[in-house]
Design an enzyme around this catalytic site. Structure first.
Site, PDB file in Angstrom:
ATOM      1  N   GLU A   1      -5.687  -2.734  -9.319  1.00 23.37           N
ATOM      2  CA  GLU A   1      -6.217  -3.591  -8.245  1.00 23.37           C
ATOM      3  C   GLU A   1      -6.450  -5.017  -8.752  1.00 23.37           C
ATOM      4  O   GLU A   1      -7.459  -5.662  -8.456  1.00 23.37           O
ATOM      5  CB  GLU A   1      -7.512  -2.998  -7.663  1.00 23.37           C
ATOM      6  CG  GLU A   1      -7.364  -1.598  -7.111  1.00 23.37           C
ATOM      7  CD  GLU A   1      -6.461  -1.497  -5.890  1.00 23.37           C
ATOM      8  OE1 GLU A   1      -6.044  -2.547  -5.364  1.00 23.37           O
ATOM      9  OE2 GLU A   1      -6.166  -0.366  -5.464  1.00 23.37           O
TER      10      GLU A   1
ATOM     11  N   CYS B   1       7.794  -2.743   6.853  1.00 23.26           N
ATOM     12  CA  CYS B   1       8.701  -3.861   6.653  1.00 23.26           C
ATOM     13  C   CYS B   1       8.237  -5.008   7.547  1.00 23.26           C
ATOM     14  O   CYS B   1       7.473  -4.807   8.510  1.00 23.26           O
ATOM     15  CB  CYS B   1      10.141  -3.475   6.989  1.00 23.26           C
ATOM     16  SG  CYS B   1      10.477  -3.176   8.736  1.00 23.26           S
TER      17      CYS B   1
ATOM     18  N   MET C   1       0.842  -1.195   0.000  1.00 27.77           N
ATOM     19  CA  MET C   1       0.000   0.000   0.000  1.00 27.77           C
ATOM     20  C   MET C   1       0.879   1.248   0.000  1.00 27.77           C
ATOM     21  O   MET C   1       1.881   1.323   0.712  1.00 27.77           O
ATOM     22  CB  MET C   1      -0.891  -0.013   1.236  1.00 27.77           C
ATOM     23  CG  MET C   1      -1.887   1.126   1.300  1.00 27.77           C
ATOM     24  SD  MET C   1      -3.212   0.964   0.095  1.00 27.77           S
ATOM     25  CE  MET C   1      -4.152  -0.391   0.785  1.00 27.77           C
TER      26      MET C   1
ATOM     27  N   CYS D   1      10.469   3.113   9.214  1.00 27.08           N
ATOM     28  CA  CYS D   1      11.814   2.939   9.764  1.00 27.08           C
ATOM     29  C   CYS D   1      12.895   3.143   8.708  1.00 27.08           C
ATOM     30  O   CYS D   1      14.084   3.201   9.032  1.00 27.08           O
ATOM     31  CB  CYS D   1      11.962   1.561  10.410  1.00 27.08           C
ATOM     32  SG  CYS D   1      12.113   0.211   9.203  1.00 27.08           S
TER      33      CYS D   1
ATOM     34  N   GLN E   1      -5.329  -7.740  -7.926  1.00 32.98           N
ATOM     35  CA  GLN E   1      -5.415  -8.827  -6.934  1.00 32.98           C
ATOM     36  C   GLN E   1      -6.849  -9.289  -6.721  1.00 32.98           C
ATOM     37  O   GLN E   1      -7.087 -10.398  -6.258  1.00 32.98           O
ATOM     38  CB  GLN E   1      -4.802  -8.390  -5.597  1.00 32.98           C
ATOM     39  CG  GLN E   1      -5.599  -7.369  -4.794  1.00 32.98           C
ATOM     40  CD  GLN E   1      -5.295  -5.939  -5.179  1.00 32.98           C
ATOM     41  OE1 GLN E   1      -4.543  -5.686  -6.129  1.00 32.98           O
ATOM     42  NE2 GLN E   1      -5.845  -4.995  -4.440  1.00 32.98           N
TER      43      GLN E   1
ATOM     44  N   CYS F   1       9.079   1.531   4.631  1.00 34.14           N
ATOM     45  CA  CYS F   1       8.485   1.551   5.957  1.00 34.14           C
ATOM     46  C   CYS F   1       8.900   2.857   6.649  1.00 34.14           C
ATOM     47  O   CYS F   1       9.876   3.504   6.258  1.00 34.14           O
ATOM     48  CB  CYS F   1       8.997   0.329   6.734  1.00 34.14           C
ATOM     49  SG  CYS F   1       8.459   0.213   8.453  1.00 34.14           S
TER      50      CYS F   1
ATOM     51  N   LYS G   1       1.184   2.399  -7.037  1.00 34.41           N
ATOM     52  CA  LYS G   1       0.763   1.471  -8.093  1.00 34.41           C
ATOM     53  C   LYS G   1      -0.256   2.105  -9.032  1.00 34.41           C
ATOM     54  O   LYS G   1      -0.120   2.037 -10.252  1.00 34.41           O
ATOM     55  CB  LYS G   1       0.167   0.205  -7.469  1.00 34.41           C
ATOM     56  CG  LYS G   1       1.099  -0.574  -6.582  1.00 34.41           C
ATOM     57  CD  LYS G   1       0.428  -1.808  -6.008  1.00 34.41           C
ATOM     58  CE  LYS G   1      -0.815  -1.502  -5.195  1.00 34.41           C
ATOM     59  NZ  LYS G   1      -0.551  -0.621  -4.028  1.00 34.41           N
TER      60      LYS G   1
END
Length: 205
Positions: free
Chosen positions: A87, A181, A11, A146, A89, A144, A15
């Site tokens: 989308e 992550c 997310m 981090c 998926q 992420c 995309k």
């Protein structure tokens, strides 16, 4: 020769923006694009694909029972140079096979953009089939909080905690999901950390 492409990311990895930019680039070269999305993606209205940065376009909707191959033969044969799906998926494995057949039988490239895994790190059925039959598989990378590469689309509840149970499909954006992550995702589950969704004020941990 045309190919079936699967371009996936967590997310927030842009995309949808990349799908719409790709559409624009094809059209700038006077090529005809058939933009398609599954009916399960109804966040921006039935026939609209919209990115977080404001790009949008009208798309044709495919419900789960639709035969994409037959729709192509009936209404798009000779009228499109490339198929772009967002989308992806949410397409059924059978529908992925139908897209594969369009590539093979009519030499029309198909570019599928979407998630690889759900909030539990399980493959979506459509994504699994794409991993099996796509000619080219490309990761669209994001990070992420981090700083590490994000691979998990974490679902967050109203209290800021990571959700680990529930239905595979729950539509949402920055209000419900965040890319993480794997290390931060596992740590957040174990420690019951409160996760700050993007666009929200920083929460205490």
């Amino acid at each position: 020769m045309a190919k079936l492409y699967f371009k996936y990311g967590a997310m927030g990895s842009s995309k949808t923006a990349q799908a719409l930019i790709t559409k624009y680039n094809y059209e700038e070269n006077d090529l005809r694009v058939w933009l398609v999305k599954p009916s399960a993606d109804s966040r921006d209205g039935e026939a609209v694909i919209r990115s977080r940065i404001g790009l949008e376009s009208v798309a044709q909707i495919m419900p789960p029972q639709a035969d994409i191959y037959q729709v192509f033969r009936d209404s798009r044969l000779g009228k499109c140079d490339v198929i772009i799906t967002d989308e992806c998926q949410f397409f059924s494995p059978t529908q992925i096979d139908q897209l594969r057949a369009i590539v093979d039988d009519y030499n029309v490239p198909v570019m599928c953009f979407g998630l690889r895994t759900d909030f539990q790190c399980h493959l979506f059925p459509g994504s699994r089939r794409l991993m099996e039959v796509a000619d080219t598989i490309q990761e669209i990378k994001t990070i992420c909080d981090c700083g590490a590469k994000a691979t998990v689309t974490a679902r967050i509840d109203g209290e800021g905690h990571i959700v680990t149970q529930g239905e595979q499909v729950l539509l949402g954006g920055n209000d419900s999901y965040i890319a993480m992550c794997h290390k931060c995702w596992i740590r957040g589950i174990r420690e019951r950390k409160v996760i700050r969704l993007h666009g929200q004020h920083k929460a205490s941990t």
